[in-house]
Design a protein around this motif. Structure first.
Motif, PDB file in Angstrom:
ATOM      1  N   ILE C  78      50.473 -20.102  27.200  1.00 15.02           N
ATOM      2  CA  ILE C  78      50.252 -18.842  27.900  1.00 15.02           C
ATOM      3  C   ILE C  78      51.462 -17.927  27.795  1.00 15.02           C
ATOM      4  O   ILE C  78      51.343 -16.714  27.744  1.00 15.02           O
ATOM      5  N   SER C  79      52.652 -18.519  27.709  1.00 10.65           N
ATOM      6  CA  SER C  79      53.842 -17.668  27.697  1.00 10.65           C
ATOM      7  C   SER C  79      54.177 -17.145  26.306  1.00 10.65           C
ATOM      8  O   SER C  79      55.167 -16.461  26.129  1.00 10.65           O
ATOM      9  N   LYS C  80      53.376 -17.467  25.318  1.00  7.17           N
ATOM     10  CA  LYS C  80      53.688 -16.970  23.972  1.00  7.17           C
ATOM     11  C   LYS C  80      53.392 -15.485  23.863  1.00  7.17           C
ATOM     12  O   LYS C  80      52.587 -14.931  24.615  1.00  7.17           O
ATOM     13  N   GLU C  81      54.035 -14.877  22.886  1.00 10.90           N
ATOM     14  CA  GLU C  81      53.841 -13.444  22.720  1.00 10.90           C
ATOM     15  C   GLU C  81      52.457 -13.167  22.157  1.00 10.90           C
ATOM     16  O   GLU C  81      52.007 -13.835  21.224  1.00 10.90           O
ATOM     17  N   LEU C  82      51.811 -12.186  22.753  1.00  8.30           N
ATOM     18  CA  LEU C  82      50.511 -11.786  22.230  1.00  8.30           C
ATOM     19  C   LEU C  82      50.739 -10.737  21.154  1.00  8.30           C
ATOM     20  O   LEU C  82      51.231  -9.641  21.434  1.00  8.30           O
ATOM     21  N   ILE C  83      50.417 -11.100  19.945  1.00 10.93           N
ATOM     22  CA  ILE C  83      50.645 -10.171  18.841  1.00 10.93           C
ATOM     23  C   ILE C  83      49.333  -9.459  18.528  1.00 10.93           C
ATOM     24  O   ILE C  83      48.328 -10.111  18.227  1.00 10.93           O
ATOM     25  N   MET C 146      32.290 -10.899  16.261  1.00 12.39           N
ATOM     26  CA  MET C 146      33.150  -9.827  16.756  1.00 12.39           C
ATOM     27  C   MET C 146      34.595 -10.095  16.390  1.00 12.39           C
ATOM     28  O   MET C 146      35.299  -9.214  15.892  1.00 12.39           O
ATOM     29  N   ALA C 147      35.034 -11.316  16.634  1.00 12.05           N
ATOM     30  CA  ALA C 147      36.420 -11.668  16.321  1.00 12.05           C
ATOM     31  C   ALA C 147      36.684 -11.480  14.839  1.00 12.05           C
ATOM     32  O   ALA C 147      37.693 -10.908  14.433  1.00 12.05           O
ATOM     33  N   GLY C 148      35.761 -11.964  14.023  1.00 10.61           N
ATOM     34  CA  GLY C 148      35.960 -11.894  12.582  1.00 10.61           C
ATOM     35  C   GLY C 148      35.983 -10.465  12.086  1.00 10.61           C
ATOM     36  O   GLY C 148      36.807 -10.092  11.255  1.00 10.61           O
ATOM     37  N   TYR C 149      35.094  -9.657  12.621  1.00  9.14           N
ATOM     38  CA  TYR C 149      34.990  -8.294  12.120  1.00  9.14           C
ATOM     39  C   TYR C 149      36.112  -7.419  12.658  1.00  9.14           C
ATOM     40  O   TYR C 149      36.651  -6.580  11.945  1.00  9.14           O
ATOM     41  N   ALA C 150      36.482  -7.635  13.922  1.00  5.57           N
ATOM     42  CA  ALA C 150      37.443  -6.734  14.549  1.00  5.57           C
ATOM     43  C   ALA C 150      38.875  -7.024  14.139  1.00  5.57           C
ATOM     44  O   ALA C 150      39.754  -6.204  14.350  1.00  5.57           O
ATOM     45  N   SER C 151      39.126  -8.181  13.545  1.00 12.22           N
ATOM     46  CA  SER C 151      40.512  -8.558  13.292  1.00 12.22           C
ATOM     47  C   SER C 151      41.160  -7.795  12.153  1.00 12.22           C
ATOM     48  O   SER C 151      42.361  -7.877  11.964  1.00 12.22           O
ATOM     49  N   ASN C 152      40.384  -7.094  11.367  1.00  8.38           N
ATOM     50  CA  ASN C 152      40.930  -6.360  10.231  1.00  8.38           C
ATOM     51  C   ASN C 152      41.685  -7.288   9.283  1.00  8.38           C
ATOM     52  O   ASN C 152      42.793  -7.029   8.858  1.00  8.38           O
ATOM     53  N   PHE C 250      37.793 -16.873  11.687  1.00  9.81           N
ATOM     54  CA  PHE C 250      37.715 -15.766  12.637  1.00  9.81           C
ATOM     55  C   PHE C 250      38.896 -15.693  13.583  1.00  9.81           C
ATOM     56  O   PHE C 250      39.187 -14.662  14.157  1.00  9.81           O
ATOM     57  N   GLN C 251      39.608 -16.800  13.798  1.00  8.70           N
ATOM     58  CA  GLN C 251      40.685 -16.759  14.798  1.00  8.70           C
ATOM     59  C   GLN C 251      42.065 -16.607  14.173  1.00  8.70           C
ATOM     60  O   GLN C 251      43.070 -16.802  14.846  1.00  8.70           O
ATOM     61  N   THR C 252      42.117 -16.240  12.886  1.00 11.03           N
ATOM     62  CA  THR C 252      43.412 -16.130  12.211  1.00 11.03           C
ATOM     63  C   THR C 252      44.390 -15.230  12.955  1.00 11.03           C
ATOM     64  O   THR C 252      45.566 -15.533  13.074  1.00 11.03           O
ATOM     65  N   GLU C 253      43.908 -14.097  13.458  1.00  9.35           N
ATOM     66  CA  GLU C 253      44.823 -13.096  14.007  1.00  9.35           C
ATOM     67  C   GLU C 253      45.073 -13.255  15.500  1.00  9.35           C
ATOM     68  O   GLU C 253      45.703 -12.403  16.105  1.00  9.35           O
ATOM     69  N   TYR C 254      44.534 -14.282  16.117  1.00  7.17           N
ATOM     70  CA  TYR C 254      44.687 -14.403  17.562  1.00  7.17           C
ATOM     71  C   TYR C 254      45.881 -15.260  17.924  1.00  7.17           C
ATOM     72  O   TYR C 254      46.148 -16.277  17.292  1.00  7.17           O
ATOM     73  N   SER C 256      48.620 -16.448  21.464  1.00  2.00           N
ATOM     74  CA  SER C 256      48.839 -16.512  22.909  1.00  2.00           C
ATOM     75  C   SER C 256      47.544 -16.737  23.697  1.00  2.00           C
ATOM     76  O   SER C 256      46.744 -17.591  23.353  1.00  2.00           O
ATOM     77  N   VAL C 257      47.333 -15.940  24.735  1.00  2.90           N
ATOM     78  CA  VAL C 257      46.228 -16.177  25.666  1.00  2.90           C
ATOM     79  C   VAL C 257      44.874 -16.069  24.959  1.00  2.90           C
ATOM     80  O   VAL C 257      43.958 -16.846  25.217  1.00  2.90           O
ATOM     81  N   TYR C 258      44.767 -15.128  24.033  1.00  2.34           N
ATOM     82  CA  TYR C 258      43.500 -14.979  23.324  1.00  2.34           C
ATOM     83  C   TYR C 258      43.185 -16.243  22.527  1.00  2.34           C
ATOM     84  O   TYR C 258      42.052 -16.701  22.479  1.00  2.34           O
ATOM     85  N   PHE C 259      44.233 -16.769  21.921  1.00  2.00           N
ATOM     86  CA  PHE C 259      44.033 -18.019  21.184  1.00  2.00           C
ATOM     87  C   PHE C 259      43.597 -19.122  22.137  1.00  2.00           C
ATOM     88  O   PHE C 259      42.686 -19.898  21.830  1.00  2.00           O
ATOM     89  N   VAL C 260      44.256 -19.177  23.309  1.00  2.16           N
ATOM     90  CA  VAL C 260      43.894 -20.207  24.286  1.00  2.16           C
ATOM     91  C   VAL C 260      42.425 -20.074  24.667  1.00  2.16           C
ATOM     92  O   VAL C 260      41.699 -21.067  24.756  1.00  2.16           O
ATOM     93  N   LEU C 261      41.983 -18.836  24.862  1.00  4.17           N
ATOM     94  CA  LEU C 261      40.593 -18.625  25.264  1.00  4.17           C
ATOM     95  C   LEU C 261      39.643 -19.141  24.180  1.00  4.17           C
ATOM     96  O   LEU C 261      38.655 -19.823  24.466  1.00  4.17           O
ATOM     97  N   ILE C 262      39.960 -18.823  22.918  1.00  5.84           N
ATOM     98  CA  ILE C 262      39.087 -19.279  21.835  1.00  5.84           C
ATOM     99  C   ILE C 262      39.100 -20.802  21.752  1.00  5.84           C
ATOM    100  O   ILE C 262      38.066 -21.458  21.633  1.00  5.84           O
ATOM    101  N   TYR C 263      40.295 -21.333  21.846  1.00  9.30           N
ATOM    102  CA  TYR C 263      40.479 -22.776  21.758  1.00  9.30           C
ATOM    103  C   TYR C 263      39.700 -23.484  22.876  1.00  9.30           C
ATOM    104  O   TYR C 263      38.962 -24.436  22.658  1.00  9.30           O
ATOM    105  N   LEU C 264      39.876 -22.926  24.089  1.00 12.29           N
ATOM    106  CA  LEU C 264      39.188 -23.465  25.260  1.00 12.29           C
ATOM    107  C   LEU C 264      37.683 -23.350  25.064  1.00 12.29           C
ATOM    108  O   LEU C 264      36.924 -24.287  25.326  1.00 12.29           O
TER     109      LEU C 264
END
Lengths: 153, 559, 353
Positions: C78-83, C146-152, C250-254, C256-264
């Protein structure tokens, strides 16, 4: 289908046999061979300042500074740059530089890994292993061998 | 074998006992041959730069030189020179060098790319580093250095102090380039690597995709170029070069790499190696080979199974066991520095019996483990579905691309320098060369698995031999002068069978104690070039699998 | 009494307010319970299971068997930087992880998890329970796209496309196989499906083999298991991620917290898959012993499915995308229809005779 099950059975066998290959490192240390090449240890008492180690070193890791009378002043060795080829130990006629079995060394910066002769002297023996013991028989074959001129500079 | 094989038809210039008749070859080439040169194990024909293609085509078609092993380029004070080292896949002892001098002022030479596909990359490298221009090469770009590099570092007039700082804007924009392949409208350009989980290091594949299918792939290498050849040119023959071969193919294949240098330098300086040392060398080298193949199989499984596969960890476990044995022997786990010119650094560790027992235990343990690999890999239907008939490399293409090692043997080419050009103790031992006619990813993996079995066989025999060796004849090094100075202008190209294939070293002596020119023929470099043949038209996962089956190590590709 | 009713009566609330507050608190309890399971699975159990398959020790320093690693891992993640990469399609990129994580939890609203005393651990028991579960479970693929398309990012894009193709190919066989159970049970209501499986099929002396649909129709069970692997995206069907091919899909660009959410979300999804399997094939919370340990049996079943996914991960190769589509459309779909047809014939034609 049989092949898939065979594969799955193989991994399950490993899961159930309870054997692990890794060790719980800081508490349990893996064995190190007596011949292992770790951090150097240097003995100023033995050194005759012949500079052979400096000469043979493939990537200029060893730096020796001497005064006008060819008395040794400094012996610097960058253990972060060293490639641990053991050639310095191999050419040393008096066993003044040895590679201990010690592989545990850390530094916050690269500079901390540039050791001078005092730091080299204080490198601990690893588990009291004397590297010379494992190496002696073959050293005999090495020292004093060869026809070519010996370059003591 | 019960039946004698039919007497093979002799190529032009081949004598019945498998030697080369250079006069006959010279007659074949006629007026193209300007001069003859003596190299240690292959005579050289000097030819004009504009007749390269003709000469090589003639030699290939009529004299059977179907293997362009290596191309060495260098600059002399008065000329540039390219040396094409030719061999035969049938008999690698028949070697020939084709020397092509070009003028200093205008180094333009003909290209061998029309005859051997492998010449494209070799000539690109020569152009990049030395600066010889190969006129008909279809793709003469820089290969190891960035395209914005100024000058050619190995040419004599290269200014080493010139700053090479190039702003980003002068680099080609990786996004803009080749987003479309002509004649195709909806393709996508994608950079696979240099930071990608499946490129086995810093390899960059410029890939054009049509949907999921690969339309075009162009490997971009050089990210790990460490001037290994030049580092060797700075070191003395006797000591300072030997630590570096470990770092070419740094994936456990150190002993094999060291042997390539040892063999070339020993032949160059006429050094004998005691038989006892040869046996130890053979044993150590085969241990290295198993370790390297273990990693190859493990990472190949990783590419196909995904990153939580157990196979990778199993093979790493086995590799660790070998590294323990090699550590006992040499004192290091990867960067062995165990070979010396004229022998090895140390005798077997004491107590010898205990060491033999350890090695024997490993050899006994191997078959059980290999069976597990077969259960997990080759007999798995899903795995077969994935790798059978994908990444096809036909034998003709493999030869043209100079593929060697398990890649060539997986395409049914029976080429192994351990048997074809024997060195060490191999010809005294009983073992088989493994080939497979599958030509696909599966065949290459299978060849590696079976080769491990053969290597274990060799190790066992070596242990038997070493155990019975009389105690007073255990000579580990011959008497070698402290300073080696081979004769001026003596040239040699020698190869050994590395883990990835034919690992060759070219050394030209300039009369000092350091080589004048040191060239590494890296098997992974040549094998990687054939990726295009394997991958184009396949799906991305198959390209990744093909790359895994090539088993490249970027340290060796880029040197 | 359901969980929501128990809570509202304990609080002394009645009517619509009672229903709302009770349902809300009940949902929080169930959600927290499931997330707690995912938290144990993600940073700890998965490591330990993978380590067991690969002869390693894995985490062992904090707490018994290293289970304490969950806390530092949570803090770390959770404390990682959200890029936020340049050029991402902002609202979609932010919403995608939420959809992935929430859709799977939503499914647990209708899963019967046994009962404690007189309290049923089931938030809601609608008549279309099974349809609801399948519906919310497949919302996740919208999140993936959505994740895949929006990640550019081209890798994400490929991953998103793969996710759609895969979900289309496997959703239908999955649901068709589920329907074959519905034909047996005669209802879509999950509590009824569970109840149908309570009778014993055969009595072998003292041992009564229950009429779990996995035993009644093992073929459908295996088919459902396989389709479920594809549905939750695990080996041999982890193609939308395929780290060695398209980095992380699809989760390449996620981060911190976003990654945690996907992972969870992925773990909850595996558990939801396990819950569906447990409910419609393995008798839900039923098992030997008193009814009050039903929750335990339910947990054993969903963790069993989780273990199976990790086992497959360690031993099975990932199939290629075209092979996956082929297996889905040409293999599984046909088999699912065959299964449905045969079941219908047995239940509708043969059974009344």
């Amino acid at each position: 289908m049989i092949g898939i099950l065979k594969g799955m059975a193989t991994t399950m066998k490993h899961a159930l046999d309870g054997e692990t290959f890794t060790v719980s490192y800081p508490e349990e240390e893996p064995d190190v061979s007596p011949r292992f090449r770790g951090v150097h240890k240097f003995s100023q008492e033995r050194c005759i300042w012949c500079r052979q180690c400096e000469n043979v070193c493939p990537n200029d890791t060893i730096q020796i500074v001497m005064d006008d009378q060819r008395n040794g002043e400094q012996y610097n060795l960058h253990i972060g740059q060293c490639i641990y080829c053991r050639l310095c130990e191999e050419v040393c006629p008096v066993d003044a530089i040895l590679l201990t079995e010690n592989f545990e060394f850390v530094g916050d910066t690269k500079d901390e890994l540039a050791y001078n002769k005092e730091e080299l002297k204080n490198v601990p023996w690893y588990k009291d292993l004397d590297p010379l013991e494992s190496r002696e028989p073959d050293r005999e074959a090495w020292v004093g061998e060869g026809d070519g001129e010996v370059d003591y500079q | 074998m019960s039946l004698e094989p039919p007497e093979p038809e002799l190529d032009v210039g081949e004598t019945p006992d498998g030697e080369l008749d250079y006069d006959e070859l010279a007659d074949l080439l006629g007026e193209h041959v300007l001069d003859r040169e003596e190299h240690v194990n292959a005579k050289g024909f000097v030819i004009r730069p504009d007749s390269v293609e003709t000469v090589l085509a003639t030699l290939r078609e009529e004299a059977g030189f179907d293997h362009l092993s290596c191309l060495t380029a260098q600059q002399y004070p008065d000329r540039y020179e390219s040396i094409y080292h030719l061999k035969k896949y049938d008999d690698p002892t028949q070697e020939l060098s084709v020397v092509v001098p070009t003028a200093s002022e205008e180094p333009v030479s003909g290209s061998a790319a029309g005859v051997f596909d492998t010449a494209i990359w070799h000539e690109r490298e020569a152009y990049d580093l030395v600066g010889i221009e190969y006129e008909d090469n279809p793709d003469l770009r820089r290969i190891l250095l960035p395209e914005t590099w100024q000058g050619h570092p190995l040419s004599n007039d290269y200014n080493q102090d010139q700053p090479q700082i190039v702003p980003l804007r002068e680099h080609a924009n990786p996004m803009e380039k080749r987003t479309q392949v002509p004649d195709r409208s909806d393709t996508m350009f994608i950079n696979i690597g240099p930071h990608h989980p499946a490129t086995h290091g810093v390899l960059h594949l410029e890939t054009v995709l049509d949907g999921e299918q690969v339309v075009d792939v162009d490997p971009d290498i050089g990210y790990l170029h460490r001037c290994e050849e030049q580092m060797c040119e700075q070191g003395t023959y006797r000591h300072q070069i030997m630590p570096y071969p470990d770092r070419w193919d740094y994936i456990s294949a150190g002993m094999l790499n060291e042997w390539s240098y040892a063999r070339a330098a020993e032949d160059l300086a006429d050094i004998d190696v005691p038989e006892y040392a040869q046996v130890i060398r053979t044993m150590a080298a085969e241990m290295s080979r198993i370790a390297a193949h273990m990693l190859a199989i493990g990472t190949f499984a990783l590419d196909i199974y995904g990153d939580f596969t157990a196979i990778f960890m199993y093979s790493i476990t086995d590799r660790e066991k070998l590294q323990n044995l090699l550590e006992d022997l040499s004192g290091q786990r990867l960067m062995f520095n165990y070979f010396r010119l004229g022998g090895v650094a140390w005798d077997l560790p004491e107590p010898r019996e205990q060491y033999f027992q350890k090695v024997r235990d490993f050899c006994e343990y191997m078959p059980g483990r290999l069976e597990e690999y077969h259960n997990l890999l080759t007999s798995n239907e899903l795995f077969q579905m994935r790798v059978l008939d994908t990444g096809i490399l036909p034998p003709e293409e493999a030869k043209s691309y100079g593929c060697t090692g398990p890649v060539a043997r997986g395409s049914g080419i029976d080429y192994d320098l351990r048997r074809g050009d024997p060195y060490g103790y191999y010809d005294e031992l009983e073992w088989d060369v493994i080939t497979d006619d599958g030509c696909d990813n599966f065949a290459r993996a299978l060849v590696r698995l079976k080769e491990m079995e053969q290597s274990a066989r060799i190790i066992e025999q070596c242990v038997d031999v070493l155990e019975d060796w009389p105690e007073d004849e255990r000579e580990i090094q011959s008497n070698v002068p402290r300073t080696l100075k081979p004769d001026h202008d003596k040239e040699i190209y020698r190869a050994v069978e590395g883990a990835k294939g034919e690992l060759g070293i070219y050394i030209r002596s300039d009369g000092t104690d350091r080589p004048g020119r040191f060239k590494i023929r890296s098997p992974a470099f040549c094998n990687l070039q054939s990726l295009e043949v394997m991958a184009e038209g396949e799906y991305i996962p198959d390209m990744v699998a093909a790359l895994g089956s090539l088993d490249i190590v970027l340290g060796e590709v880029d040197r | 009494m359901t969980l929501a009713e128990t809570i509202s009566s304990a609080l002394g609330l009645e009517g619509a307010v009672g229903q709302f507050v009770g349902g809300f608190i009940g949902a929080a309890i169930v959600g927290t319970f499931i997330l707690a399971n995912a938290a144990v699975a993600g940073p700890w159990a998965k490591r330990k299971i993978t380590a067991a398959f690969t002869d390693r020790i894995s985490v062992d320093k904090l707490g018994p068997l290293g289970i304490g690693i969950i806390i530092p891992d949570a803090v770390r993640l959770i404390s990682k930087e959200l890029i936020v990469p340049e050029g991402v399609d902002r609202p979609a990129w932010d919403i995608a992880p939420l959809i992935i994580a929430s859709s799977a939890i939503l499914g647990f609203a209708v899963i019967p998890m046994g009962s404690i005393g007189s309290v049923d651990l089931q938030l809601a028991d609608p008549e279309v329970g099974l349809a609801f579960v399948f519906a919310v479970a497949s919302i996740a693929s919208v999140g993936l796209v959505m994740a895949g398309y929006a990640s550019n990012n081209k890798y994400s894009f490929l991953g998103g496309l793969r996710a759609v193709a895969q979900n289309l190919a496997y959703e239908i066989p999955l649901i068709l196989t589920g329907i074959s159970v519905v034909i047996f049970a005669g209802t879509l209501q999950l509590s009824e499906i569970v109840a149908t499986q309570q009778q014993s099929l055969v009595e072998l002396g003292p041992v009564a083999i229950p009429a779990w649909f996995a035993i009644v129709n093992p073929f459908a069970f295996i088919l459902f298991l396989a389709a479920n692997m594809a549905e939750v995206g695990r080996n041999p069907f982890d193609i939308p991620e395929a780290p060695t091919e398209i980095v992380a899909g699809f989760q390449t660009e996620y981060s911190s917290v976003y990654f945690v959410l996907i992972y969870l979300g992925e773990f909850v999804h595996i558990f939801l898959g396990g819950a569906i399997i447990a409910t419609i094939f393995l008798g839900g919370p039923s098992g030997p012993g008193p009814a009050s340990i039903g929750l335990l049996w339910f947990l054993v079943k969903i963790w069993g499915v989780f273990l199976l996914t990790q086992w497959a991960r360690s031993a099975l190769p990932r199939v290629r995308i075209d092979q996956l589509i082929e297996i889905g459309w040409k293999g599984m779909l046909v088999l699912a229809f065959a299964n449905l047809f045969v079941t219908a014939v047995i239940v509708g034609v043969l059974a009344p005779l």
